[in-house]
Design a protein around this motif. Structure first.
Motif, PDB file in Angstrom:
ATOM      1  N   VAL A  83       0.887  -1.214   0.065  1.00 21.91           N
ATOM      2  CA  VAL A  83       0.010   0.135  -0.096  1.00 21.91           C
ATOM      3  C   VAL A  83       1.007   1.191  -0.012  1.00 21.91           C
ATOM      4  O   VAL A  83       0.575   2.088  -0.661  1.00 21.91           O
ATOM      5  N   VAL A 129      -7.896   8.160  -3.920  1.00 20.76           N
ATOM      6  CA  VAL A 129      -7.689   6.868  -3.536  1.00 20.76           C
ATOM      7  C   VAL A 129      -6.153   6.653  -3.147  1.00 20.76           C
ATOM      8  O   VAL A 129      -5.836   6.286  -1.940  1.00 20.76           O
ATOM      9  N   LEU A 132      -5.460   8.533   0.359  1.00 23.09           N
ATOM     10  CA  LEU A 132      -5.843   7.804   1.399  1.00 23.09           C
ATOM     11  C   LEU A 132      -5.109   6.460   1.821  1.00 23.09           C
ATOM     12  O   LEU A 132      -4.697   6.042   2.748  1.00 23.09           O
ATOM     13  N   MET A 133      -4.796   6.067   0.408  1.00 26.06           N
ATOM     14  CA  MET A 133      -3.718   4.671   0.368  1.00 26.06           C
ATOM     15  C   MET A 133      -2.372   5.152   1.236  1.00 26.06           C
ATOM     16  O   MET A 133      -1.815   4.543   2.231  1.00 26.06           O
ATOM     17  N   GLY A 135      -2.035   7.685   3.280  1.00 29.48           N
ATOM     18  CA  GLY A 135      -2.297   7.759   4.973  1.00 29.48           C
ATOM     19  C   GLY A 135      -2.685   6.597   5.716  1.00 29.48           C
ATOM     20  O   GLY A 135      -2.033   6.373   6.760  1.00 29.48           O
ATOM     21  N   LEU A 136      -3.156   5.599   5.027  1.00 32.13           N
ATOM     22  CA  LEU A 136      -3.463   4.458   5.778  1.00 32.13           C
ATOM     23  C   LEU A 136      -2.102   3.359   5.722  1.00 32.13           C
ATOM     24  O   LEU A 136      -1.807   2.671   6.832  1.00 32.13           O
ATOM     25  N   GLY A 137      -1.377   3.457   4.541  1.00 28.51           N
ATOM     26  CA  GLY A 137      -0.246   2.460   4.589  1.00 28.51           C
ATOM     27  C   GLY A 137       0.971   3.111   5.344  1.00 28.51           C
ATOM     28  O   GLY A 137       1.764   2.267   5.623  1.00 28.51           O
ATOM     29  N   GLY A 139       1.545   3.902   8.274  1.00 29.65           N
ATOM     30  CA  GLY A 139       1.735   3.473   9.782  1.00 29.65           C
ATOM     31  C   GLY A 139       1.884   4.447  10.787  1.00 29.65           C
ATOM     32  O   GLY A 139       2.846   4.272  11.728  1.00 29.65           O
ATOM     33  N   LEU A 144      -1.958   9.278   8.930  1.00 26.95           N
ATOM     34  CA  LEU A 144      -3.416   8.967   8.778  1.00 26.95           C
ATOM     35  C   LEU A 144      -4.420  10.297   9.072  1.00 26.95           C
ATOM     36  O   LEU A 144      -5.458  10.417   8.447  1.00 26.95           O
ATOM     37  N   GLY A 147      -4.451  11.822   6.042  1.00 30.73           N
ATOM     38  CA  GLY A 147      -5.597  11.098   4.818  1.00 30.73           C
ATOM     39  C   GLY A 147      -7.003  11.393   5.182  1.00 30.73           C
ATOM     40  O   GLY A 147      -7.752  11.637   4.289  1.00 30.73           O
ATOM     41  N   VAL A 148      -7.433  11.226   6.539  1.00 23.40           N
ATOM     42  CA  VAL A 148      -8.840  11.578   6.767  1.00 23.40           C
ATOM     43  C   VAL A 148      -9.194  13.007   6.346  1.00 23.40           C
ATOM     44  O   VAL A 148     -10.384  13.060   5.785  1.00 23.40           O
TER      45      VAL A 148
ATOM     46  N   ILE B  28      -8.065  -3.507   4.945  1.00 20.77           N
ATOM     47  CA  ILE B  28      -7.679  -2.557   4.032  1.00 20.77           C
ATOM     48  C   ILE B  28      -7.315  -2.971   2.827  1.00 20.77           C
ATOM     49  O   ILE B  28      -7.696  -2.400   1.786  1.00 20.77           O
ATOM     50  N   HIS B  29      -6.618  -4.236   2.586  1.00 26.10           N
ATOM     51  CA  HIS B  29      -6.107  -4.589   1.402  1.00 26.10           C
ATOM     52  C   HIS B  29      -7.500  -5.215   0.537  1.00 26.10           C
ATOM     53  O   HIS B  29      -7.471  -4.897  -0.688  1.00 26.10           O
ATOM     54  N   ILE B  32      -8.782  -1.862  -1.240  1.00 25.81           N
ATOM     55  CA  ILE B  32      -8.063  -1.570  -2.123  1.00 25.81           C
ATOM     56  C   ILE B  32      -8.332  -2.623  -3.571  1.00 25.81           C
ATOM     57  O   ILE B  32      -8.252  -2.006  -4.776  1.00 25.81           O
ATOM     58  N   ILE B  35     -11.323  -1.555  -5.061  1.00 19.94           N
ATOM     59  CA  ILE B  35     -11.294  -0.352  -5.843  1.00 19.94           C
ATOM     60  C   ILE B  35     -10.816  -0.802  -7.466  1.00 19.94           C
ATOM     61  O   ILE B  35     -11.031  -0.272  -8.321  1.00 19.94           O
ATOM     62  N   VAL B  67     -14.035   5.212  -1.389  1.00 24.60           N
ATOM     63  CA  VAL B  67     -13.505   6.248  -0.558  1.00 24.60           C
ATOM     64  C   VAL B  67     -14.326   6.153   0.734  1.00 24.60           C
ATOM     65  O   VAL B  67     -13.616   6.317   1.904  1.00 24.60           O
ATOM     66  N   LEU B  70     -13.151   3.433   2.796  1.00 23.27           N
ATOM     67  CA  LEU B  70     -11.659   3.450   3.265  1.00 23.27           C
ATOM     68  C   LEU B  70     -11.559   4.523   4.448  1.00 23.27           C
ATOM     69  O   LEU B  70     -10.991   4.363   5.416  1.00 23.27           O
ATOM     70  N   LEU B  71     -12.428   5.624   4.246  1.00 19.02           N
ATOM     71  CA  LEU B  71     -12.698   6.667   5.351  1.00 19.02           C
ATOM     72  C   LEU B  71     -13.280   5.805   6.693  1.00 19.02           C
ATOM     73  O   LEU B  71     -12.698   5.935   7.801  1.00 19.02           O
ATOM     74  N   MET B  74     -10.711   3.984   8.020  1.00 19.63           N
ATOM     75  CA  MET B  74      -9.491   4.641   8.827  1.00 19.63           C
ATOM     76  C   MET B  74     -10.042   5.210  10.088  1.00 19.63           C
ATOM     77  O   MET B  74      -9.269   5.337  11.026  1.00 19.63           O
ATOM     78  N   ALA B  81      -0.797  -0.978  10.553  1.00 15.66           N
ATOM     79  CA  ALA B  81      -1.730  -1.139   9.512  1.00 15.66           C
ATOM     80  C   ALA B  81      -1.081  -2.494   8.600  1.00 15.66           C
ATOM     81  O   ALA B  81       0.170  -2.668   8.945  1.00 15.66           O
TER      82      ALA B  81
END
Lengths: 376, 167
Positions: A83, A129, A132-133, A135-137, A139, A144, A147-148, B28-29, B32, B35, B67, B70-71, B74, B81
């Protein structure tokens, strides 16, 4: 060089050559946009900006690019590996796809799509996308948070952006970008739809994370937001995507509101002039973006959201309704333009008066508001 | 010919990423992969020359629905993660049953219906003007009723999610 005559007679080879040309131009433009931003903002702040690398510092962007390429590519241990690594590329793909649909001169772009305007904002939505990836990936809590914030901001401001563009599409009667541009030979659409331009510009600043809407990438609050963990070439991918989307948005806005290649001279002038016109108009929009950045302070998150949901969306839907009334009854265009100008002045004046009014500090006791504490 | 080859390549890729959605160990994967799968379906629509539906697919599913997923992830995930999480529970067999039933129903309906684009038939040219005419002239009332329904659902969601002072 037109849409109709592909290079070497092969349409796929033709598309590849056109895309290569545009990507090369885009890279140069991005390098000079970073330089231009530093210069312009420096002049606004009574500084000189980069002067050392090359004459007038003109090679600064290339020096930065080389520095970024040879920097170490760090990946945090608790990052989600795939990610984290694919996120920068996924932020870049939508920008690249948008460039495919933009008209640069009469009959010159990569492809002239019948649904060009719809294509642009459908594809730009995918931009989130990648953010967000990242932000999420990463760690990382700051990433994060960034991203939010970016996601909340971008899906909110997408609505007024799309509605304002739809208002223009109603007046134009088509979604074909090239046709929209060629309609503006006598007057650019900014003269008859100024309110749509104001909404588009505001929402564009937000979609691009530019000041005063740079909340997802606020250095002083969340140390850079969603790309805080990136370094070297992956970080430069984010920068490339940011500046390239700024350029793409400016050309898009120039085509729709400022008359693109068509407005002052018409299509009698050669394609070189048309290309120059498009680029000059997009540079004017970019200069406006830099100007806003150098002038306004950053908003707070709640101010940002309430401005979108309580002001911009209502105004844009009202604009859509007014346009619908005018077009349905076939009332003349000058009156539509006059109504729009009145609306624009009222909207901007309202914002100005609200900002200029001295804020009441009566109930502010160290916090946002005074809370009655009950003893029961 | 080229379109057919591309169609099969995308078909295989979409099945692969859809398998990724189901068998991935982290939510999460899965999101993705989802998507990618939805974007692949959008590209399929482009090959089938229904560009309007393809763009709607990108706008609604690629840009908005995923989105939101994902939101939500999150805002609710805790911890590192990419760590594997339990993905099956007691409901798994029922889920599989529903999915298989839906799959066979859809395949059965798709095969048994006579589509206008079948061999020997001819496709009507569908442009955005056709869609607009159908939606606002011929099917105006259903369109307005759907809009009202969505508005009611929207207000209902706000009322449920809203927290009054003292709640």
């Amino acid at each position: 060089m037109t849409f109709g005559e592909p290079f070497f007679g092969l349409s796929w080879l033709d598309a590849i050559i056109r895309i290569l040309i545009i990507v090369l131009v885009m890279t140069i433009v991005v390098v000079y946009l970073t330089y231009g931003e530093r210069k312009v903002v420096a002049r606004f702040q009574m500084r000189l900006g980069p002067t050392r690398t090359g004459p007038l510092g003109l090679l600064q962007g290339f020096a930065d690019a080389i520095k970024l390429l040879i920097k170490e590519d760090i990946r945090p241990r608790n990052a989600d590996r795939w990610v984290f690594e694919f996120a920068p590329f996924l932020t870049f793909i939508p920008v690249f796809l948008v460039l495919v649909a933009l008209p640069f001169a009469r009959d010159w772009g990569v492809r002239n799509l019948a649904l060009g305007m719809f294509f642009v904002f459908a594809v730009l939505g995918l931009n989130i996308v990648g953010v967000l990836m990242a932000g999420l990936g990463s760690g990382n809590k700051y990433a994060l948070l960034g991203g939010v914030r970016a996601a909340a901001q971008m899906i909110s401001y997408e609505i007024p952006l799309v509605v304002a563009l739809l208002a223009v599409a109603m007046v134009a009667g088509t979604l074909d970008l090239n046709a929209i541009v060629s309609m503006q030979d006598a007057r650019p659409f900014i003269l008859i739809q100024p309110l749509a331009f104001v909404i588009f510009f505001t929402a564009m600043l937000s979609e691009l994370h530019r000041a005063p809407f740079d909340i997802p990438v606020a250095e002083s609050e969340i140390v850079g937001g969603y790309f805080v963990e990136y370094s070297g070439i992956r970080w430069s991918m984010f920068q490339l995507a940011e500046y390239a989307s700024m350029w793409a948005f400016s050309i898009f806005g120039a085509a729709i509101f400022l008359g693109g290649w068509q407005f002052p001279f018409g299509d009698d002038w050669g394609w070189g002039w048309q290309l120059a016109l498009t680029l000059i108009k997009s540079l004017i929009m970019i200069l406006l973006i830099f100007w806003v950045r150098a002038t306004l302070p950053r908003l707070r998150m709640d101010q940002l959201m309430s401005f979108c949901w309580k002001a911009l969306i209502e105004v844009s839907f009202a604009l859509l309704l007014v346009n619908g009334l005018f077009l349905f009854y076939g009332w003349p265009e000058p009156i539509l333009a006059a109504v729009n100008w009145v609306g624009t002045i009222a909207f901007l004046g309202g914002i100005y008066l609200r900002a200029a009014r001295k804020p009441s500090t009566k109930d502010l006791v160290g916090s946002y508001k005074h809370v009655e504490v009950s003893n029961s | 010919m080229t379109t057919e080859v591309l169609w099969w390549m995308f078909a295989i890729a979409i099945v692969a990423v859809s398998a990724g959605v189901v068998f991935s160990r982290t939510v999460i994967h899965s999101a993705i992969f989802l998507i990618l799968s939805l974007a692949g379906v959008g590209a399929m629509y482009l090959f089938l020359t229904v560009s309007f539906i393809a763009l709607v697919q990108f706008l609604i599913y690629g840009g908005a629905v995923t989105v939101l997923i994902l939101l939500a992830l999150m805002l609710t995930r805790m911890g590192v993660a990419g760590k594997p999480e339990p993905t099956t529970g007691v409901q798994a067999p029922f889920g599989a049953l529903v999915a298989l039933g839906l799959m066979f129903t859809l395949i059965g309906v798709a095969v048994s219906t006579a589509w206008p684009g079948d061999l020997g038939g001819s496709l009507p040219g569908v442009t955005i003007e056709t869609i607009g005419n159908e939606m606002f002239n011929n099917y105006g009332a259903p369109f307005i009723i759907t809009a009202a329904l969505l508005l009611v659902a929207f207000i209902g969601a706000i009322v449920i999610a809203r927290q009054e002072d003292g709640d």
